[in-house]
Design an enzyme around this catalytic site. Structure first.
Site, PDB file in Angstrom:
ATOM      1  N   HIS A   1       5.393 -14.995  -2.389  1.00  0.00           N
ATOM      2  CA  HIS A   1       4.729 -13.696  -2.142  1.00  0.00           C
ATOM      3  C   HIS A   1       5.748 -12.587  -1.909  1.00  0.00           C
ATOM      4  O   HIS A   1       5.612 -11.473  -2.398  1.00  0.00           O
ATOM      5  CB  HIS A   1       3.802 -13.855  -0.932  1.00  0.00           C
ATOM      6  CG  HIS A   1       2.816 -12.767  -0.804  1.00  0.00           C
ATOM      7  ND1 HIS A   1       2.740 -11.954   0.316  1.00  0.00           N
ATOM      8  CD2 HIS A   1       1.860 -12.327  -1.645  1.00  0.00           C
ATOM      9  CE1 HIS A   1       1.777 -11.070   0.142  1.00  0.00           C
ATOM     10  NE2 HIS A   1       1.229 -11.281  -1.041  1.00  0.00           N
TER      11      HIS A   1
ATOM     12  N   GLU B   1       0.817  -1.228   0.000  1.00  0.00           N
ATOM     13  CA  GLU B   1       0.000   0.000   0.000  1.00  0.00           C
ATOM     14  C   GLU B   1       0.854   1.284   0.000  1.00  0.00           C
ATOM     15  O   GLU B   1       0.319   2.403  -0.086  1.00  0.00           O
ATOM     16  CB  GLU B   1      -0.921   0.000   1.224  1.00  0.00           C
ATOM     17  CG  GLU B   1      -2.135  -0.919   1.089  1.00  0.00           C
ATOM     18  CD  GLU B   1      -1.774  -2.393   1.185  1.00  0.00           C
ATOM     19  OE1 GLU B   1      -1.007  -2.767   2.105  1.00  0.00           O
ATOM     20  OE2 GLU B   1      -2.225  -3.177   0.324  1.00  0.00           O
TER      21      GLU B   1
ATOM     22  N   THR C   1       6.448 -18.737   0.758  1.00  0.00           N
ATOM     23  CA  THR C   1       5.957 -18.721  -0.639  1.00  0.00           C
ATOM     24  C   THR C   1       6.684 -17.636  -1.425  1.00  0.00           C
ATOM     25  O   THR C   1       7.537 -16.926  -0.892  1.00  0.00           O
ATOM     26  CB  THR C   1       4.438 -18.407  -0.669  1.00  0.00           C
ATOM     27  OG1 THR C   1       4.242 -17.035  -0.328  1.00  0.00           O
ATOM     28  CG2 THR C   1       3.673 -19.328   0.274  1.00  0.00           C
TER      29      THR C   1
ATOM     30  N   LEU D   1       9.635  -6.046   4.778  1.00  0.00           N
ATOM     31  CA  LEU D   1       9.187  -7.296   4.158  1.00  0.00           C
ATOM     32  C   LEU D   1      10.110  -8.406   4.642  1.00  0.00           C
ATOM     33  O   LEU D   1      11.331  -8.265   4.585  1.00  0.00           O
ATOM     34  CB  LEU D   1       9.237  -7.181   2.632  1.00  0.00           C
ATOM     35  CG  LEU D   1       8.164  -6.262   2.035  1.00  0.00           C
ATOM     36  CD1 LEU D   1       8.603  -5.714   0.689  1.00  0.00           C
ATOM     37  CD2 LEU D   1       6.832  -6.976   1.916  1.00  0.00           C
ATOM     38  N   ILE D   2       9.515  -9.484   5.145  1.00  0.00           N
ATOM     39  CA  ILE D   2      10.314 -10.612   5.638  1.00  0.00           C
ATOM     40  C   ILE D   2       9.896 -11.855   4.872  1.00  0.00           C
ATOM     41  O   ILE D   2       8.708 -12.202   4.849  1.00  0.00           O
ATOM     42  CB  ILE D   2      10.134 -10.820   7.155  1.00  0.00           C
ATOM     43  CG1 ILE D   2      10.576  -9.568   7.915  1.00  0.00           C
ATOM     44  CG2 ILE D   2      10.931 -12.052   7.617  1.00  0.00           C
ATOM     45  CD1 ILE D   2      10.286  -9.609   9.410  1.00  0.00           C
TER      46      ILE D   2
END
Ligand SMILES: Nc1c(NC[C@H](O)[C@H](O)[C@H](O)CO)[nH]c(=O)[nH]c1=O
Ligand SMILES: CC(=O)[C@@H](O)COP(=O)(O)O
Length: 172
Positions: free
Chosen positions: A103, A68, A101, A96-97
């Site tokens: 993602h 976002e 997956t 972000l960790i």
């Protein structure tokens, strides 16, 4: 963390930029707030204490996740322009960790390209304050948590000020 040559050395005092007339926006995520919160604190304190930005001119807005960040930065930049109170620079802060997956990879790429696009589309410096970490330890160390750690948001704040000066150049 290893002592390496990498890193951003602050400007020498004679070159330090006065941020007292700058208005800075910090957009941050609520995801991974244990790490995000010290980053936001580090950025805000550096802007105020090291670059003389007035506290009332450090605007902070929280959103759910890193994906976002580009939209929020773009929308608030344009809203500030309409109010005739433009931001001189924006810092997008997120963590972000990597999970189990793909993602992580998709979000990192989308956010990276998205933030770069907001820089260009709005002619406003938007600093990439997104940690893209393979594990929690990497994130903690980069938020200044733990031995031999360094809060990267200190560097992001200095970058925001330097880029705000670039934005002020009207003819060159
Ligand atoms: N896994 C992480 C996320 N995921 C959420 C996305 O950023 C986004 O909010 C969701 O896909 C809805 O659009 N966000 C982070 O900031 N950090 C993560 O590790
Ligand atoms: C950065 C992410 O999106 C990641 O944390 C999500 O974890 P998972 O891949 O295990 O769903």
């Amino acid at each position: 963390m290893d002592k390496t040559i990498k890193g951003l050395k602050p400007l020498s005092d004679d070159l330090k930029i006065d941020g007292s007339n700058y208005r800075i926006l910090i957009v941050h995520t609520r995801w991974n707030s244990t790490v995000v919160d010290p980053l936001v604190k580090g950025a805000k304190e550096t802007l105020i204490n090291e670059y003389n930005v007035k506290e009332e001119n450090v605007c902070i807005y929280g959103i759910p996740g890193a994906y976002e960040l580009p939209y929020t930065a773009h929308h608030l930049i344009e809203a500030a322009k309409r109010a005739d109170k433009p931001f001189n620079a924006v810092i997008c802060i997120g963590v972000l960790i990597k999970g189990s997956t793909a993602h992580f990879e998709y979000i990192c790429e989308a956010v990276t390209q998205g933030i770069m696009r907001v820089n260009i589309d709005t002619d406003t410096p938007v600093i990439f304050g997104v940690l893209t970490c393979l594990n929690e330890e990497q994130a903690l160390l980069r938020a200044g948590i733990g031995e031999n750690s360094h809060n990267h948001a200190i560097d992001w704040a200095g970058t925001a000020i330097e880029m705000a000066k670039v934005r002020s150049i009207k003819e060159f």
